[in-house]
Design a protein around this motif. Structure first.
Motif, PDB file in Angstrom:
ATOM      1  N   ARG A  28      38.590 -29.712 -35.103  1.00  0.00           N
ATOM      2  CA  ARG A  28      37.545 -30.742 -35.179  1.00  0.00           C
ATOM      3  C   ARG A  28      36.230 -30.258 -34.565  1.00  0.00           C
ATOM      4  N   GLY A  29      36.213 -29.016 -34.090  1.00  0.00           N
ATOM      5  CA  GLY A  29      34.958 -28.447 -33.597  1.00  0.00           C
ATOM      6  C   GLY A  29      34.734 -28.565 -32.101  1.00  0.00           C
ATOM      7  N   HIS A  30      35.759 -28.984 -31.367  1.00  0.00           N
ATOM      8  CA  HIS A  30      35.601 -29.076 -29.909  1.00  0.00           C
ATOM      9  C   HIS A  30      35.772 -27.706 -29.251  1.00  0.00           C
ATOM     10  N   ASP A  31      34.855 -27.346 -28.364  1.00  0.00           N
ATOM     11  CA  ASP A  31      35.163 -26.274 -27.431  1.00  0.00           C
ATOM     12  C   ASP A  31      36.270 -26.775 -26.514  1.00  0.00           C
ATOM     13  N   LEU A  32      37.035 -25.839 -25.943  1.00  0.00           N
ATOM     14  CA  LEU A  32      38.240 -26.257 -25.222  1.00  0.00           C
ATOM     15  C   LEU A  32      38.321 -25.685 -23.817  1.00  0.00           C
ATOM     16  N   ILE A  33      38.904 -26.483 -22.933  1.00  0.00           N
ATOM     17  CA  ILE A  33      39.368 -25.986 -21.634  1.00  0.00           C
ATOM     18  C   ILE A  33      40.867 -26.278 -21.609  1.00  0.00           C
TER      19      ILE A  33
END
Ligand SMILES: NC(=O)c1ccc[n+]([C@@H]2O[C@H](COP(=O)([O-])OP(=O)(O)OC[C@H]3O[C@@H](n4cnc5c(N)ncnc54)[C@H](OP(=O)(O)O)[C@@H]3O)[C@@H](O)[C@H]2O)c1
Length: 264
Positions: A28-33
């Motif tokens: 969905r295009g989220h950068d992630l931690i």
């Protein structure tokens, strides 16, 4: 080209449901931690998702039952202005009757399923509320509403997650902050292996794949649900339960015991 939609922090991202959230939030295009203890698995996921989805992925190796690790993740949630989504997925669950496990096991369960989830939920509620934007997804369990069918302390920890999520959702209503509790039934993950239980003993028609579960949970989120039960065919069944609960409201606190107790 990937459209960037803010950062999502996922606890328990090294396997199972949390790993499926990492995949689908990246899509969905989220950068992630990504947060969990197993740094090697997190790094492998980060490398793959960065390559396949074109998002930025950071790894935080943390044991959320350790106060110093929890404090550091909490501080990140509180201060990272790019954060838009928190998924509290890390959890553990002893199986079988409550008295078959040593009481000490339940201290760890409370630390992870309850204390860590509450600490991060509250940090996000405050930060997202001040910013007027953000979503908190808390992984509860179907046993939250049917504790008679599972290990009691585990079911109680998941009922806590449900109540906390509904309560914070009500408190933050109108402030641009979404809360969602997800109530999975049996889901094919490492959850059962970790307890030494055999998922093969469970009828296959009761077991959902983690990717299907997360796809349904995200669809429920998109539909505006506060509580999502991915396998429930008729949403009306849940709404009837909630309706009955709220109808109790006016009679839950009164000056006198109910007349049916015959106390005069
Ligand atoms: N599977 C089911 O049938 C089912 C049903 C209802 C609800 N749930 C809930 O779904 C959530 C995810 O479980 P799952 O089924 O995906 O099981 P899983 O594959 O065992 O995943 C559990 C995750 O939690 C992490 N974790 C465990 N202890 C941790 C700790 N002390 N600190 C930080 N992270 C920790 C694990 O990573 P590390 O080992 O790398 O730390 C792993 O990423 C849990 O909250 C569980 O209660 C599962």
């Amino acid at each position: 080209m990937t459209q960037h939609t803010g950062t999502a922090l996922v606890t328990g991202a090294s396997s199972g449901i949390g790993a499926a959230y990492a995949d689908q939030l990246a899509a969905r295009g989220h950068d992630l931690i990504l947060v969990a203890r197993d740094q090697a698995r997190l790094r492998a996921a980060a490398e793959r998702l960065g390559r396949e989805a074109g998002v930025t992925v950071e790894v935080i190796s943390a044991d959320l039952t350790r106060p110093e690790d929890l404090a550091s993740v909490r501080d990140r949630v509180a201060t990272d202005a790019t954060l838009r989504v928190l998924v509290n997925c890390a959890g553990l669950g002893p199986l079988g009757p409550a008295l078959d496990s040593p009481v000490s096991l339940y201290d760890g369960l409370l630390d992870l399923n309850v204390r860590a989830l509450q600490t991060l939920s509250l940090a996000a509620a405050k930060a997202f509320g001040e910013r007027g934007a953000g979503t908190v997804v808390n992984i509860s369990s179907a046993v939250a509403i049917i504790p008679e069918r599972f290990n009691a302390p585990y079911a109680a920890s998941k009922a806590f997650v449900l109540a906390l999520t509904q309560g914070l959702g009500a408190e933050l209503a109108g402030k641009g902050v979404r809360f969602q509790a997800v109530l999975p039934g049996v889901t094919r993950t490492n959850f059962f292996d970790r307890t030494g239980a055999d998922i093969g003993q469970i009828p296959s028609e009761m077991i959902m794949e983690a990717s299907d579960l997360v796809a349904a949970a995200l669809a429920g989120l998109d539909a505006g649900e506060t509580v999502t039960i991915p396998s429930l065919p008729d949403l009306g069944d849940w709404q009837a339960l909630e309706g009955a609960r709220f109808r109790l409201g006016p009679n839950l606190s009164r000056s006198m015991p109910a007349s049916r107790y015959g106390l005069g």
